[in-house]
Design a protein around this motif. Structure first.
Motif, PDB file in Angstrom:
ATOM      1  N   MET A   1      21.902 -57.539 -17.929  1.00 28.04           N
ATOM      2  CA  MET A   1      21.848 -56.087 -17.675  1.00 28.04           C
ATOM      3  C   MET A   1      20.405 -55.620 -17.678  1.00 28.04           C
ATOM      4  SD  MET A   1      23.591 -53.051 -19.926  1.00 28.04           S
ATOM      5  CE  MET A   1      23.340 -51.347 -19.495  1.00 28.04           C
ATOM      6  N   LYS A   2      20.046 -54.822 -16.707  1.00 26.16           N
ATOM      7  CA  LYS A   2      18.676 -54.314 -16.612  1.00 26.16           C
ATOM      8  C   LYS A   2      18.600 -52.905 -17.175  1.00 26.16           C
ATOM      9  CE  LYS A   2      14.927 -53.295 -13.415  1.00 26.16           C
ATOM     10  NZ  LYS A   2      14.654 -52.017 -14.059  1.00 26.16           N
ATOM     11  N   TYR A   3      17.624 -52.702 -18.065  1.00 28.44           N
ATOM     12  CA  TYR A   3      17.324 -51.352 -18.538  1.00 28.44           C
ATOM     13  C   TYR A   3      16.095 -50.852 -17.796  1.00 28.44           C
ATOM     14  CZ  TYR A   3      20.436 -51.784 -22.572  1.00 28.44           C
ATOM     15  OH  TYR A   3      21.521 -51.924 -23.373  1.00 28.44           O
ATOM     16  N   PRO A   4      16.108 -49.649 -17.252  1.00 30.57           N
ATOM     17  CA  PRO A   4      14.867 -49.088 -16.692  1.00 30.57           C
ATOM     18  C   PRO A   4      13.847 -48.921 -17.806  1.00 30.57           C
ATOM     19  CG  PRO A   4      16.583 -47.405 -16.847  1.00 30.57           C
ATOM     20  CD  PRO A   4      17.241 -48.709 -17.155  1.00 30.57           C
ATOM     21  N   ILE A   5      12.595 -48.852 -17.435  1.00 33.67           N
ATOM     22  CA  ILE A   5      11.522 -48.869 -18.427  1.00 33.67           C
ATOM     23  C   ILE A   5      11.693 -47.776 -19.476  1.00 33.67           C
ATOM     24  CG2 ILE A   5      10.018 -47.478 -16.957  1.00 33.67           C
ATOM     25  CD1 ILE A   5       8.962 -50.220 -19.462  1.00 33.67           C
ATOM     26  N   GLU A   6      12.151 -46.588 -19.065  1.00 35.99           N
ATOM     27  CA  GLU A   6      12.289 -45.537 -20.049  1.00 35.99           C
ATOM     28  C   GLU A   6      13.387 -45.854 -21.059  1.00 35.99           C
ATOM     29  OE1 GLU A   6      12.653 -45.207 -16.817  1.00 35.99           O
ATOM     30  OE2 GLU A   6      14.505 -44.156 -16.268  1.00 35.99           O
ATOM     31  N   SER A   7      14.370 -46.645 -20.656  1.00 37.42           N
ATOM     32  CA  SER A   7      15.431 -47.020 -21.581  1.00 37.42           C
ATOM     33  C   SER A   7      14.933 -47.993 -22.635  1.00 37.42           C
ATOM     34  CB  SER A   7      16.618 -47.608 -20.813  1.00 37.42           C
ATOM     35  OG  SER A   7      17.213 -46.623 -19.990  1.00 37.42           O
ATOM     36  N   TYR A   8      14.103 -48.934 -22.250  1.00 32.70           N
ATOM     37  CA  TYR A   8      13.511 -49.835 -23.236  1.00 32.70           C
ATOM     38  C   TYR A   8      12.706 -49.032 -24.257  1.00 32.70           C
ATOM     39  CZ  TYR A   8      14.678 -54.011 -20.470  1.00 32.70           C
ATOM     40  OH  TYR A   8      15.339 -55.014 -19.817  1.00 32.70           O
ATOM     41  N   ILE A   9      11.952 -48.085 -23.771  1.00 28.21           N
ATOM     42  CA  ILE A   9      11.163 -47.243 -24.668  1.00 28.21           C
ATOM     43  C   ILE A   9      12.075 -46.407 -25.557  1.00 28.21           C
ATOM     44  CG2 ILE A   9       9.514 -45.335 -24.778  1.00 28.21           C
ATOM     45  CD1 ILE A   9       8.255 -48.016 -24.019  1.00 28.21           C
ATOM     46  N   ASP A  10      13.145 -45.874 -24.987  1.00 28.15           N
ATOM     47  CA  ASP A  10      14.087 -45.084 -25.781  1.00 28.15           C
ATOM     48  C   ASP A  10      14.722 -45.928 -26.883  1.00 28.15           C
ATOM     49  OD1 ASP A  10      13.586 -42.837 -24.305  1.00 28.15           O
ATOM     50  OD2 ASP A  10      15.346 -43.056 -23.003  1.00 28.15           O
ATOM     51  N   ILE A  11      15.096 -47.162 -26.552  1.00 24.54           N
ATOM     52  CA  ILE A  11      15.676 -48.059 -27.550  1.00 24.54           C
ATOM     53  C   ILE A  11      14.656 -48.316 -28.661  1.00 24.54           C
ATOM     54  CG2 ILE A  11      16.468 -50.422 -27.953  1.00 24.54           C
ATOM     55  CD1 ILE A  11      17.675 -50.284 -25.093  1.00 24.54           C
ATOM     56  N   ALA A  12      13.417 -48.565 -28.275  1.00 22.96           N
ATOM     57  CA  ALA A  12      12.366 -48.794 -29.265  1.00 22.96           C
ATOM     58  C   ALA A  12      12.193 -47.572 -30.162  1.00 22.96           C
ATOM     59  CB  ALA A  12      11.052 -49.140 -28.564  1.00 22.96           C
ATOM     60  N   LYS A  35      12.249 -61.180 -14.593  1.00 27.77           N
ATOM     61  CA  LYS A  35      11.438 -60.218 -13.827  1.00 27.77           C
ATOM     62  C   LYS A  35      11.268 -58.882 -14.553  1.00 27.77           C
ATOM     63  CE  LYS A  35      15.381 -58.576 -11.076  1.00 27.77           C
ATOM     64  NZ  LYS A  35      15.347 -57.178 -11.516  1.00 27.77           N
ATOM     65  N   ASP A  36      12.089 -58.664 -15.589  1.00 30.58           N
ATOM     66  CA  ASP A  36      12.026 -57.409 -16.330  1.00 30.58           C
ATOM     67  C   ASP A  36      11.427 -57.569 -17.724  1.00 30.58           C
ATOM     68  OD1 ASP A  36      13.342 -56.011 -14.230  1.00 30.58           O
ATOM     69  OD2 ASP A  36      15.271 -56.798 -14.955  1.00 30.58           O
ATOM     70  N   VAL A  37      10.882 -58.738 -18.029  1.00 33.43           N
ATOM     71  CA  VAL A  37      10.401 -59.003 -19.391  1.00 33.43           C
ATOM     72  C   VAL A  37       9.230 -58.100 -19.764  1.00 33.43           C
ATOM     73  CG1 VAL A  37       9.161 -60.716 -20.793  1.00 33.43           C
ATOM     74  CG2 VAL A  37      11.320 -61.315 -19.678  1.00 33.43           C
ATOM     75  N   PHE A  38       8.376 -57.747 -18.806  1.00 31.15           N
ATOM     76  CA  PHE A  38       7.249 -56.883 -19.157  1.00 31.15           C
ATOM     77  C   PHE A  38       7.730 -55.481 -19.528  1.00 31.15           C
ATOM     78  CE2 PHE A  38       5.078 -60.314 -16.961  1.00 31.15           C
ATOM     79  CZ  PHE A  38       4.006 -60.529 -17.807  1.00 31.15           C
ATOM     80  N   GLU A  39       8.865 -55.076 -18.991  1.00 27.45           N
ATOM     81  CA  GLU A  39       9.449 -53.807 -19.403  1.00 27.45           C
ATOM     82  C   GLU A  39      10.017 -53.930 -20.821  1.00 27.45           C
ATOM     83  OE1 GLU A  39      12.284 -52.671 -16.451  1.00 27.45           O
ATOM     84  OE2 GLU A  39      10.814 -52.630 -14.829  1.00 27.45           O
ATOM     85  N   ILE A 260      11.245 -64.105 -26.157  1.00 27.20           N
ATOM     86  CA  ILE A 260      11.689 -64.456 -27.509  1.00 27.20           C
ATOM     87  C   ILE A 260      10.945 -63.625 -28.548  1.00 27.20           C
ATOM     88  CG2 ILE A 260      11.616 -66.306 -29.236  1.00 27.20           C
ATOM     89  CD1 ILE A 260      12.210 -68.252 -26.862  1.00 27.20           C
ATOM     90  N   ILE A 261       9.632 -63.509 -28.389  1.00 24.46           N
ATOM     91  CA  ILE A 261       8.840 -62.707 -29.331  1.00 24.46           C
ATOM     92  C   ILE A 261       9.318 -61.260 -29.323  1.00 24.46           C
ATOM     93  CG2 ILE A 261       6.522 -61.871 -29.905  1.00 24.46           C
ATOM     94  CD1 ILE A 261       5.459 -64.426 -28.460  1.00 24.46           C
ATOM     95  N   SER A 262       9.550 -60.728 -28.131  1.00 22.32           N
ATOM     96  CA  SER A 262       9.973 -59.328 -28.008  1.00 22.32           C
ATOM     97  C   SER A 262      11.318 -59.094 -28.676  1.00 22.32           C
ATOM     98  CB  SER A 262      10.051 -58.928 -26.532  1.00 22.32           C
ATOM     99  OG  SER A 262       8.778 -58.971 -25.923  1.00 22.32           O
ATOM    100  N   ILE A 263      12.275 -59.990 -28.463  1.00 24.32           N
ATOM    101  CA  ILE A 263      13.593 -59.845 -29.075  1.00 24.32           C
ATOM    102  C   ILE A 263      13.470 -59.848 -30.595  1.00 24.32           C
ATOM    103  CG2 ILE A 263      15.829 -60.985 -29.413  1.00 24.32           C
ATOM    104  CD1 ILE A 263      15.497 -59.528 -26.720  1.00 24.32           C
ATOM    105  N   MET A 264      12.638 -60.733 -31.120  1.00 19.23           N
ATOM    106  CA  MET A 264      12.418 -60.772 -32.565  1.00 19.23           C
ATOM    107  C   MET A 264      11.872 -59.433 -33.070  1.00 19.23           C
ATOM    108  SD  MET A 264      13.175 -63.568 -34.230  1.00 19.23           S
ATOM    109  CE  MET A 264      13.901 -65.135 -33.770  1.00 19.23           C
ATOM    110  N   ARG A 265      10.977 -58.829 -32.311  1.00 23.59           N
ATOM    111  CA  ARG A 265      10.394 -57.554 -32.751  1.00 23.59           C
ATOM    112  C   ARG A 265      11.430 -56.428 -32.726  1.00 23.59           C
ATOM    113  NH1 ARG A 265       7.719 -56.634 -36.310  1.00 23.59           N
ATOM    114  NH2 ARG A 265       5.815 -57.670 -35.651  1.00 23.59           N
ATOM    115  N   TYR A 266      12.301 -56.398 -31.736  1.00 23.35           N
ATOM    116  CA  TYR A 266      13.336 -55.365 -31.703  1.00 23.35           C
ATOM    117  C   TYR A 266      14.263 -55.476 -32.918  1.00 23.35           C
ATOM    118  CZ  TYR A 266      12.461 -53.665 -26.908  1.00 23.35           C
ATOM    119  OH  TYR A 266      11.921 -53.083 -25.780  1.00 23.35           O
ATOM    120  N   VAL A 267      14.596 -56.709 -33.321  1.00 22.67           N
ATOM    121  CA  VAL A 267      15.515 -56.912 -34.443  1.00 22.67           C
ATOM    122  C   VAL A 267      14.811 -56.726 -35.780  1.00 22.67           C
ATOM    123  CG1 VAL A 267      17.068 -58.564 -35.576  1.00 22.67           C
ATOM    124  CG2 VAL A 267      16.941 -58.473 -33.078  1.00 22.67           C
ATOM    125  N   LEU A 268      13.524 -57.082 -35.842  1.00 24.55           N
ATOM    126  CA  LEU A 268      12.756 -57.076 -37.088  1.00 24.55           C
ATOM    127  C   LEU A 268      11.551 -56.154 -36.934  1.00 24.55           C
ATOM    128  CD1 LEU A 268      13.002 -60.925 -37.335  1.00 24.55           C
ATOM    129  CD2 LEU A 268      13.993 -59.406 -39.046  1.00 24.55           C
TER     130      LEU A 268
END
Length: 327
Positions: A1-12, A35-39, A260-268
């Protein structure tokens, strides 16, 4: 599932605000396409910046006892089950264990750790390591050890010697552990972490990635570490050493490592995330992006059986990116 950039920021932002997210949100993040990892990283970077500002931790290790490990971890060149061409030696004498610390006392390195091979150390060797660090009076360094599976009395001794942190990786998640190691159990590792915490030691525990785990299993490990309330999470990326079961195998790409690093940061969100072994090999020209992916620390210098960036190289990179090492 793709989140638009503002959604990633909103989740953060929701994570920063302390909101409890549904597990399905984390699972969707783990399924982010390359292709969406930088977002995805944009949100991880915001979380890191909120909790750690522009400060980067630097740690360094001493391989205090090398080779002939009794355990069968499939990725490890130090296992006696593998025919890897590495240096083998018993526990270093006290002066050698201390040497690296003295060399680092007037640098930007924040933490010095002694690491030993084997399932655990006997009492006399635990005392030797503890006594070596206990004699180091400088307050410029914090001290950590990684000595395997120890008992309560051994943990208490290390704490009394002035050791502040115990390192003990889970390596991977519970559902994948038997594919990585069979000579001890996942609960052996969990219980070791709990003993270290009971002794009043902070805990550094993470894993190694690139050992055939799925992204769902990356997430599973992140949640396990969150449940244990560890203080720091070291992230290692597989170096497929000759003679090991993973020789010639590596399904990592620079983008997957950043994911992988990013996922770890979202959880921790407020836990130290430190990028360690395999950083240069696997991230290649993108290795300087680990901070934008959410990391707030790196291991500098050599690793256990492989070489790494030297301190000045890492300091140059940190400063060029506009970060500052913790003094």
């Amino acid at each position: 599932m793709k989140y638009p950039i503002e959604s990633y920021i909103d989740i953060a932002k929701n994570i920063i605000d302390g909101q409890r997210l549904e597990n399905t949100v984390y699972h969707h993040l783990a399924l982010t396409e390359d292709k969406d990892v930088f977002e995805l990283m944009a949100g991880a970077d915001l979380i890191r910046d909120t909790f750690f500002k522009r400060e980067i931790q630097l740690c360094s290790i001493c391989n205090g006892k090398s080779g002939m490990c009794s355990e069968d971890c499939r990725f490890c060149a130090q296992s006696k089950f593998h025919a890897s061409d590495i240096e083998i030696y018993p526990l270093m004498p006290k002066a050698e264990l201390q040497k690296g610390a003295y060399e680092l006392m007037d640098t930007h390195v924040h933490r010095y750790s002694i690491v030993t091979t084997g399932k655990g150390l006997p009492d006399n060797e635990v005392r030797q390591v503890g006594d070596a660090l206990g004699e180091l009076s400088s307050k410029k360094l914090s001290y950590c050890v990684s000595l395997g599976i120890l008992n309560d009395a051994q943990m208490d001794y290390l704490k009394a010697c002035g050791v502040g942190r115990y390192h003990h990786n889970l390596e991977t998640c519970r559902s994948h552990f038997d594919s990585v190691c069979t000579s001890h159990t996942y609960d052996d590792r969990i219980n070791t972490i709990k003993r270290a915490k009971r002794a009043g030691l902070s805990v550094c525990s993470g894993g190694i990635f690139g050992v055939d785990e799925s992204m769902a299993q990356v997430l599973e490990l992140a949640f396990e570490l969150k449940a244990l309330k560890v203080d720091a999470v070291p992230i290692n990326f597989l170096t497929p050493m000759p003679g090991t079961c993973f020789e010639g195998k590596n399904n990592l790409t620079p983008i997957k490592c950043l994911k992988i690093i990013s996922i770890m940061r979202y959880v921790l969100p407020d836990t130290d995330i430190i990028i360690c072994g395999g950083r240069i090999l696997n991230l290649k020209k993108l290795h300087s992006l680990v901070f934008q992916a959410g990391a707030n620390g790196i291991m500098t210098g050599n690793y256990l059986t492989t070489t790494g960036n030297q301190l000045q190289e890492d300091l140059n990179m940190i400063h060029q990116l506009g970060f500052e090492p913790i003094s």
